[in-house]
Motif scaffolding. Sequence first.
Motif, PDB file in Angstrom:
ATOM      1  N   VAL A  83       0.804  -1.281  -0.065  1.00 40.88           N
ATOM      2  CA  VAL A  83      -0.061  -0.013   0.032  1.00 40.88           C
ATOM      3  C   VAL A  83       0.734   1.237  -0.155  1.00 40.88           C
ATOM      4  CG1 VAL A  83      -1.713   1.234   1.310  1.00 40.88           C
ATOM      5  CG2 VAL A  83      -1.970  -1.364   0.951  1.00 40.88           C
ATOM      6  N   GLY A  84       1.881   1.266   0.827  1.00 36.85           N
ATOM      7  CA  GLY A  84       2.688   2.445   0.824  1.00 36.85           C
ATOM      8  C   GLY A  84       3.156   2.910   2.438  1.00 36.85           C
ATOM      9  N   ARG A  85       4.007   3.674   2.477  1.00 35.90           N
ATOM     10  CA  ARG A  85       4.633   3.992   3.830  1.00 35.90           C
ATOM     11  C   ARG A  85       5.004   5.616   3.787  1.00 35.90           C
ATOM     12  NH1 ARG A  85       7.688  -0.401   2.472  1.00 35.90           N
ATOM     13  NH2 ARG A  85       7.282  -1.436   4.541  1.00 35.90           N
ATOM     14  N   THR A 122      -1.819  -9.736   5.336  1.00 34.10           N
ATOM     15  CA  THR A 122      -1.360  -8.721   4.163  1.00 34.10           C
ATOM     16  C   THR A 122      -2.432  -8.886   3.108  1.00 34.10           C
ATOM     17  OG1 THR A 122       1.034  -8.886   4.694  1.00 34.10           O
ATOM     18  CG2 THR A 122       0.287  -8.045   2.422  1.00 34.10           C
ATOM     19  N   THR A 123      -2.817 -10.096   2.642  1.00 32.82           N
ATOM     20  CA  THR A 123      -3.593 -10.314   1.668  1.00 32.82           C
ATOM     21  C   THR A 123      -5.054  -9.816   1.984  1.00 32.82           C
ATOM     22  OG1 THR A 123      -4.116 -12.608   2.372  1.00 32.82           O
ATOM     23  CG2 THR A 123      -2.346 -12.142   0.659  1.00 32.82           C
ATOM     24  N   VAL A 124      -5.657  -9.479   3.159  1.00 38.09           N
ATOM     25  CA  VAL A 124      -6.757  -9.026   3.504  1.00 38.09           C
ATOM     26  C   VAL A 124      -7.014  -7.854   3.068  1.00 38.09           C
ATOM     27  CG1 VAL A 124      -8.296  -8.435   5.612  1.00 38.09           C
ATOM     28  CG2 VAL A 124      -7.001 -10.567   5.418  1.00 38.09           C
ATOM     29  N   VAL A 125      -6.042  -7.075   2.771  1.00 44.17           N
ATOM     30  CA  VAL A 125      -6.225  -5.706   2.222  1.00 44.17           C
ATOM     31  C   VAL A 125      -6.806  -5.880   0.701  1.00 44.17           C
ATOM     32  CG1 VAL A 125      -3.849  -5.394   1.317  1.00 44.17           C
ATOM     33  CG2 VAL A 125      -4.925  -3.405   1.874  1.00 44.17           C
ATOM     34  N   LEU A 126      -6.852  -6.964   0.028  1.00 44.22           N
ATOM     35  CA  LEU A 126      -7.205  -7.074  -1.223  1.00 44.22           C
ATOM     36  C   LEU A 126      -8.680  -7.354  -1.287  1.00 44.22           C
ATOM     37  CD1 LEU A 126      -4.711  -9.842  -2.549  1.00 44.22           C
ATOM     38  CD2 LEU A 126      -4.501  -7.407  -2.674  1.00 44.22           C
ATOM     39  N   ILE A 138      -6.618   3.099   2.795  1.00 46.69           N
ATOM     40  CA  ILE A 138      -5.220   3.322   3.370  1.00 46.69           C
ATOM     41  C   ILE A 138      -5.422   4.169   4.669  1.00 46.69           C
ATOM     42  CG2 ILE A 138      -3.058   4.610   2.846  1.00 46.69           C
ATOM     43  CD1 ILE A 138      -3.975   4.712  -0.098  1.00 46.69           C
ATOM     44  N   GLU A 139      -5.627   3.115   5.721  1.00 41.80           N
ATOM     45  CA  GLU A 139      -5.571   3.783   7.121  1.00 41.80           C
ATOM     46  C   GLU A 139      -4.541   4.778   7.548  1.00 41.80           C
ATOM     47  OE1 GLU A 139      -5.433   0.116   9.598  1.00 41.80           O
ATOM     48  OE2 GLU A 139      -7.205  -0.758   8.578  1.00 41.80           O
ATOM     49  N   ARG A 140      -3.336   4.433   7.086  1.00 42.39           N
ATOM     50  CA  ARG A 140      -2.383   5.592   7.667  1.00 42.39           C
ATOM     51  C   ARG A 140      -2.555   7.038   6.865  1.00 42.39           C
ATOM     52  NH1 ARG A 140       2.702   3.534   9.062  1.00 42.39           N
ATOM     53  NH2 ARG A 140       3.002   5.597   9.706  1.00 42.39           N
ATOM     54  N   LEU A 141      -3.149   7.263   5.989  1.00 40.63           N
ATOM     55  CA  LEU A 141      -3.506   8.384   5.279  1.00 40.63           C
ATOM     56  C   LEU A 141      -5.201   9.006   5.732  1.00 40.63           C
ATOM     57  CD1 LEU A 141      -2.237   8.256   1.699  1.00 40.63           C
ATOM     58  CD2 LEU A 141      -1.140   9.323   3.866  1.00 40.63           C
ATOM     59  N   GLY A 142      -5.979   7.944   6.127  1.00 40.23           N
ATOM     60  CA  GLY A 142      -7.480   8.118   6.632  1.00 40.23           C
ATOM     61  C   GLY A 142      -8.148   8.285   5.390  1.00 40.23           C
ATOM     62  N   VAL A 143      -7.937   7.570   4.237  1.00 38.43           N
ATOM     63  CA  VAL A 143      -8.500   7.791   2.980  1.00 38.43           C
ATOM     64  C   VAL A 143      -8.872   6.371   2.457  1.00 38.43           C
ATOM     65  CG1 VAL A 143      -7.269  10.092   2.520  1.00 38.43           C
ATOM     66  CG2 VAL A 143      -6.616   7.789   1.469  1.00 38.43           C
TER      67      VAL A 143
END
Length: 281
Positions: A83-85, A122-126, A138-143
Amino acid sequence: MDAERVAHRNGAAVVTEHARPYYTSVGNEETVFKAAYRQGLSLLLKGPTGCGKTRFVEAMAHDLERKLITVACHDDLTTADLVGRFLLRGDETVWVDGPLTRAVREGAICYLDEVVEARQDTTVVLHPLADYRRQLPIERLGVTLDAAPGFGLVVSYNPGYQSVLKDLKDSTRQRMVAIEFGFPPPDVEEGIVRHEAGVDARVAADLVTFGQAIRRLETGGLREVASTRVLIAAGRLVAEGLPMRDAARAAIAGPLTDDASVGRGLAEMIDVYLANPAVGD
């Protein structure tokens, strides 16, 4: 793949110029893939190692004029890897998209190779991407990102190689359209080896015959059966001037087993199946 140029059409990344990767259909896999893609359905490719799954996805991305982003999955692959960081750049902390997010934003095809090697958390994000929502939170961005037009999700794995502890969740499987792959019929596989290795028809035919003989073996000492990939590798060594039997030992028998007795058995098979001096010796 050859060099390519990527344009953007209606918000989606579109491949505008490169040669189609070499792929020969053996069934209706191309029809199923393209129908699923047009309907926004995710795809699950199942089949043995080295049977052409990756090349198939490359050919489909070319036909559909979509950029392809490939991720080789592994045990340490995290959600952030996909997803990103946030990363430090100089005195600033900046967000950097992962490959999955880039594909979602650009309308590209994201191919997760050997997806079950990644951790299940990890695959649950799919899941929200693979069903009707076509969204990536994207939880870290809240979007939550809506997939751009043209986005496609494709995953692959080898059912025969995975253990019970490494398998796709049913909740993941049932969000996808499955396509089964096997090794091509002999005539098709000979054409592939001939084209990819740059060898003549006789060399390709002998390598394929040998590969099929290995696939018929019933022994626990083989890590895998002979894939089309290793047959191509042997052919490329022959094209460089190696004797056929030396090429087969190095590119086929060597990678398939570390068991000494099995190795001796494969060496004996090489002497039987690839003994003709007219094909490289």
